[in-house]
Design a protein around this motif. Structure first.
Motif, PDB file in Angstrom:
ATOM      1  N   THR A   1       0.948  -1.010  -0.338  1.00  0.00           N
ATOM      2  CA  THR A   1       0.143  -0.063  -0.089  1.00  0.00           C
ATOM      3  C   THR A   1       1.351   0.913  -0.008  1.00  0.00           C
ATOM      4  N   MET A   2       0.517   2.292  -0.029  1.00  0.00           N
ATOM      5  CA  MET A   2       0.989   3.202  -1.009  1.00  0.00           C
ATOM      6  C   MET A   2       0.069   4.686  -0.422  1.00  0.00           C
ATOM      7  N   VAL A   3       2.051   5.407   0.566  1.00  0.00           N
ATOM      8  CA  VAL A   3       0.392   6.861   1.364  1.00  0.00           C
ATOM      9  C   VAL A   3       1.439   7.281   0.696  1.00  0.00           C
ATOM     10  N   TRP A   4       0.815   8.639   0.290  1.00  0.00           N
ATOM     11  CA  TRP A   4       1.500   9.819  -0.841  1.00  0.00           C
ATOM     12  C   TRP A   4       0.865  11.396  -0.485  1.00  0.00           C
ATOM     13  N   GLY A   5       1.758  12.238  -0.127  1.00  0.00           N
ATOM     14  CA  GLY A   5       1.363  13.661  -0.630  1.00  0.00           C
ATOM     15  C   GLY A   5       2.442  14.181  -0.361  1.00  0.00           C
ATOM     16  N   MET A   6       2.226  15.507   0.152  1.00  0.00           N
ATOM     17  CA  MET A   6       2.943  16.926   0.236  1.00  0.00           C
ATOM     18  C   MET A   6       3.414  16.860   0.916  1.00  0.00           C
ATOM     19  N   PRO A   7       5.435  17.097   1.001  1.00  0.00           N
ATOM     20  CA  PRO A   7       6.406  17.417   2.328  1.00  0.00           C
ATOM     21  C   PRO A   7       5.760  17.766   2.965  1.00  0.00           C
ATOM     22  N   GLY A   8       5.549  17.342   4.364  1.00  0.00           N
ATOM     23  CA  GLY A   8       5.289  18.166   6.220  1.00  0.00           C
ATOM     24  C   GLY A   8       3.612  17.784   5.539  1.00  0.00           C
ATOM     25  N   VAL A   9       3.347  16.411   5.147  1.00  0.00           N
ATOM     26  CA  VAL A   9       1.375  16.550   4.988  1.00  0.00           C
ATOM     27  C   VAL A   9       1.211  15.523   6.199  1.00  0.00           C
ATOM     28  N   GLY A  10       2.308  14.440   6.821  1.00  0.00           N
ATOM     29  CA  GLY A  10       1.926  13.844   8.097  1.00  0.00           C
ATOM     30  C   GLY A  10       1.666  12.397   7.400  1.00  0.00           C
ATOM     31  N   LYS A  11       2.324  12.160   6.443  1.00  0.00           N
ATOM     32  CA  LYS A  11       2.330  11.126   5.698  1.00  0.00           C
ATOM     33  C   LYS A  11       3.566  10.051   6.663  1.00  0.00           C
ATOM     34  N   THR A  12       4.579  10.062   7.091  1.00  0.00           N
ATOM     35  CA  THR A  12       5.175   9.579   8.092  1.00  0.00           C
ATOM     36  C   THR A  12       4.930   9.765   9.630  1.00  0.00           C
TER      37      THR A  12
END
Length: 936
Positions: free
Chosen positions: A197-208
């Motif tokens: 599965t993937m969790v993606w988005g812009m830097p700093g958006v809270g993925k990690t």
């Protein structure tokens, strides 16, 4: 951040001026005295000029991005400050140089230096004129209409608060979806056969943040778990090594080929439930390159990838994806309040600040990392409109050009709010490689030797100030906690990618430092304008010395590099203060190193160094010599000349984190090194033991090869170390007796056959036999050591009766008994070890029963039994350990391990599993059979 450079220089100039009265009070030659007075006069004027503009520089820093005149002025002052720093360093060196040699030699140097004093004075006079000229232009073109920066909080108690993980705000639904996918429950995509599965988005958006929270929640439900940060410039070989290491796969990572490594991973995961997180994936080809390594049958696997790039989703396994977008307004408000008012019970925004709060939130546009940093920044400010308006004006100035307000731009305000000393410390952290784990002690030592840390008052040591700075960077969300030690103290941290990128831009802009990161090609890397260089990837032959300024620090993280390419860099940088070659393959130090009169930090840990030359004694300013885990067996005679040395680390082998063998032999004359704070690990000799008692400033002392006959001299030496915090005594052999008969001698100190252990002692390690008749007195005497939190004992011959005396150590957080217990039964009575969090019993060959009364070890989190072949039953009363999270049974009786495995697979309810049903992680191992299995 020019004011950080100037601030450090002002302190440096003050130290130089402090020498004036002493020097001019000596018998000087007429021309020498005149020249020195002129030089000191110029130093004094330069200091006054810099002090007068330091406050302005801090204010100007906020506006130089939108005011070209201000930017030019700030850059000019920074350059002049660097030039002054070089002059003063050369001056200090020549002063120290006059102290060495015979009478005739000293006189020749003094006559020679008269010309040098005049030359340096002329340089300062020229720089002073340029400073005054720049100051006049500043007055003509200064930015006006800006309010002064508010005074910063100096609340030391608040600075020491530990931060928590960022709150999950606005992504609870994503969290539940990800958990359902990992567990294979629910309807819809969660039931997909896809294992990726993937969790993606812009830097700093809270993925990690999202994945880290779910990972830490769910990893206990898998047999094995691994978290690997990939980064943009990954290499397959390095990535597989990281994966193998995180899965704790036992292979020779250094020598194995990629194909063999891939096969080892594949075979290891067969038949297991595993979870793998690949954080920060940039390349869409990554999964297609490594997916065949992971078995698709006879196992249950889950792979979670995070990425800032949507194109990484272009893989057939990625049928299930989560797209994180910026927070909605109401979620942003909740997160902002939790950060800005974290110290308030209700975490609510006062009515009079709500309008301003919404303005800050609007600027952040839903980016959690930006909201968290701005909230943390405001939490350090007084809660009034004037203070918040001042911060908002600075924030607003960063958006004057209508640039997209991502985390980079918003975080600039948080960086610019750092005190000047803290700014230098922060930028130093950014020079480490991406995702690099910053270790507390090493980071603190480098900050101190770089001159970033100054004593604020006599009540705090440089080390305490440095640790406070590290905690402050964590509190400001500029560093992330990776690991805390057994007592909850910060141990390892790292810098977030987004923050590091911003910091590197700032470091380059401020001429603080650059990162050399080339994997090939012929493009030269210019040192021009950089005071510090970090070699992260690639050999250093591409370093161009043209136009280079004086390098102050060189950090090499690339293991294999040609040492010959280091020589020209060292030759042109004789003012270098830090040289860190940790982990490199270097075997012999270039002679050019010993011409670095300004060198304060020499890092040779984990290298191939076998010996150090007598030329080491020329490094008169050296404060840190770290040769830990190298091949060094002795130190040269000249090491005793290094009277400014604060930390000396040298050993070859460790048997646990604190019990060390393979120390080095030191020459006679160690008593002259009175400034030492840490000395580790030294071979005991009668000569050394007679001298080491003079080192009364020691905080850490480790000695090995100790024999019974050394006891009296060793006791006499340690008795004088009144500030000792960490003590390690390693016998010459397992059967060697450490004669430490104990008699309590009051609350202040403890008498152990003449040995006094100071109340400051927090960690104690003893490897060697203890006399049974003396153990009760010995252990009872330790009960007065209220600061003692960690105790490691090896080969001690403790039995049931003497162990009961250990239970009086109520402050212990960690206890390790390594081949130290020879009894058959261990009993923990109610109230014993109330603070203990980690207990490790290893090598207890006769241990067959363990009893735990209700109320014993109420805070125990981890319990380990290793190499206890007669242990056939679970500890009686283990159900009372309500806080226990992890139980490990390694090479206990095969009968116990097999019984637990069979009961786990049985449908029937049984007593043993009921006793440990509250423990999240229960792992059993029979190493000879190659069995390592998690049964809960």
């Amino acid at each position: 951040m020019a004011e950080a450079v100037v601030g450090k220089l002002v302190v440096m100039l003050g130290a130089a001026l402090a020498k004036e009265a002493v020097i001019l009070g000596r018998a000087l030659l007429g021309k020498e005295a005149t020249a020195l007075r002129g030089l000191f006069s110029n130093i004094r004027r330069s200091k006054a000029e810099l002090e007068s503009m330091q406050a302005y520089l801090q204010e100007a820093e906020r506006f130089k991005d939108t005011d070209q005149t201000t930017a030019i002025f700030v850059g000019e002052i920074r350059g002049l400050a660097f030039r002054i720093e070089d002059v003063v360093d050369e001056f200090i060196y020549k002063l120290e140089d006059c102290k060495h040699g015979g009478f005739a030699g000293k006189m020749r140097k003094r006559l020679k230096h008269i010309k040098a004093w005049r030359c340096l004075a002329a340089k300062l006079q020229e720089i002073e004129a340029q400073l005054q000229d720049a100051n006049r232009r500043k007055r003509d073109y200064a930015v006006t209409g800006r309010s002064a920066t508010a005074a910063r909080s100096t609340n030391q108690v608040q600075a020491l608060h530990f931060t928590r993980d960022e709150d999950l705000v606005g992504i609870e639904e994503h969290k539940e979806r990800l958990i359902r996918w990992l567990t294979g429950s629910g309807d819809g995509p969660e039931q997909s056969s896809s294992k990726v599965t993937m969790v993606w988005g812009m830097p700093g958006v809270g993925k990690t943040t999202l994945v880290d929270h779910v990972y830490n929640t769910m990893k206990e439900d898998f047999d094995v778990a691994a978290w690997v940060t990939v980064s943009e410039s990954y290499r397959i070989e390095d990535l597989l090594k990281k994966i193998a290491s995180q899965f704790s796969i036992t292979v020779d990572i250094a020598n194995i080929e990629v194909r063999g490594l891939a096969k080892s991973i594949h075979n290891y995961l067969q038949g297991k439930r595993y979870i793998l997180v690949l954080d920060d994936v940039w390349d869409e080809r990554l999964w297609s390159e490594i997916r065949d390594i992971f078995p698709t049958s006879n196992c249950i696997g889950r792979v979670v990838m995070t990425s800032r790039k949507q194109t990484v989703l272009a893989t057939r396994e990625s049928a299930y994806a989560i797209h994180l977008e910026p927070l909605q307004a109401h979620h942003s408000w909740v997160l902002f309040c939790k950060r800005a008012f974290w110290n308030d019970d209700d975490k609510k925004c006062p009515l009079e600040l709500q309008e301003l709060a919404w303005k800050f939130i609007a600027k952040c546009q839903g980016f959690p990392i930006a909201i968290a940093c701005i909230g943390r920044l405001l939490s350090c400010k007084p809660q009034n409109s004037a203070e918040w308006e001042d911060v908002y004006m600075c924030l607003d100035s960063q958006f004057a050009k209508e640039v997209i307000p991502d985390a980079h731009l918003i975080l600039k305000v948080s960086l610019e709010d750092l005190p000047c000393d803290l700014k230098n410390c922060f930028l130093h952290c950014a020079l480490s490689p991406e995702d690099y784990v910053l270790k507390r002690r090493k980071t603190m030592r480098q900050w101190i030797t770089a001159g970033f840390i100054t004593e604020k008052d006599e009540s705090k040591t440089l080390e305490e100030v440095a640790e406070g700075y590290l905690v402050e960077l964590v509190n400001r969300s500029l560093l992330q906690v990776v690991l805390r030690n057994y007592a909850g103290r910060l141990k390892h941290c790292r810098m977030h990618d987004v923050i590091r990128l911003l910091a590197l831009d700032k470091a380059k802009e401020e001429c603080f430092g650059k990162v050399y990161n080339f994997s090939g090609g012929t493009r030269a890397f210019s040192l021009e304008g950089a005071r510090r260089i970090s070699v992260v990837l690639g050999n250093i032959e591409q370093l161009s010395l043209s136009g280079a300024t004086q390098l102050r620090a060189l950090h090499v993280f690339e293991k294999y590099f040609n040492v010959d390419f280091l020589k020209p860099v060292l030759t042109t940088s004789n003012l270098m203060s830090t040289l860190d070659l940790q982990g490199t393959c270097i075997k012999i130090l270039p002679n050019e190193i010993f011409d670095l009169f300004n060198l304060r930090y020499l890092g040779l840990r984990d290298t191939e160094i076998e010996s150090l030359p007598e030329a080491l004694g020329r490094l008169q300013n050296l404060e840190v010599l770290d040769v830990m885990s190298s091949k060094l067996t002795y130190l040269p005679n000249s090491v005793v000349k290094l009277q400014k040395l604060r930390y000396l680390y040298a050993c070859t082998t460790t048997i646990s984190e604190t019990l060390t063998i393979g120390g080095v032999k030191v020459p006679n004359g160690m008593q002259h090194m009175a400034g030492l704070r840490s000395l580790q690990s030294i071979k005991a000799t009668p000569e050394f033991l007679h001298e080491v008692g003079a080192l009364t400033e020691l905080r850490t002392f480790s000695i090995c090869n100790v024999r019974s006959g050394h006891s009296a001299d060793l006791s006499s030496a340690i008795t004088k170390m009144s500030r000792l915090a960490h003590l390690e005594i390693i016998a010459a052999a397992e059967d060697e007796v450490l004669r430490l008969e104990g008699v309590a001698a009051g609350d202040e100190v403890l008498r152990l056959e003449g040995l006094y252990l100071p109340p400051t002692l927090s960690r104690l390690g003893l490897a060697g036999q203890l006399e049974k008749t003396s153990m009760p007195h010995l252990f009872s005497s330790w009960s007065h050591l209220n600061s003692l939190t960690r105790l490691d004992l090896a080969f001690s011959n403790i039995d049931e009766q003497t162990f009961s005396c250990l239970c009086q150590l109520h402050g212990l957080c960690s206890l390790l008994l390594w081949n130290a217990f020879e009894g058959k039964r261990l009993d923990f009575y109610a109230g014993s070890f109330p603070e203990l969090r980690h207990l490790d019993i290893c090598g207890a060959a006769q241990l067959s029963q363990v009893g735990i009364e209700e109320g014993a070890m109420q805070n125990l989190v981890e319990l380990w039994f290793g190499d206890c072949p007669d242990l056939r039953f679970l500890p009686d009363g283990i159900k009372h350990l309500a806080a226990l999270e992890k139980l490990v049974l390694k090479d206990t009786s095969e009968e116990l391990i097999e019984k637990l495995r069979q009961e786990r697979d049985s449908d029937e309810c049984n007593d043993d599993l009921m006793k440990i049903s509250h423990i999240r992680n229960v792992t059993v191992a029979l190493m000879q059979k190659g069995l390592v299995e998690r049964i809960r």
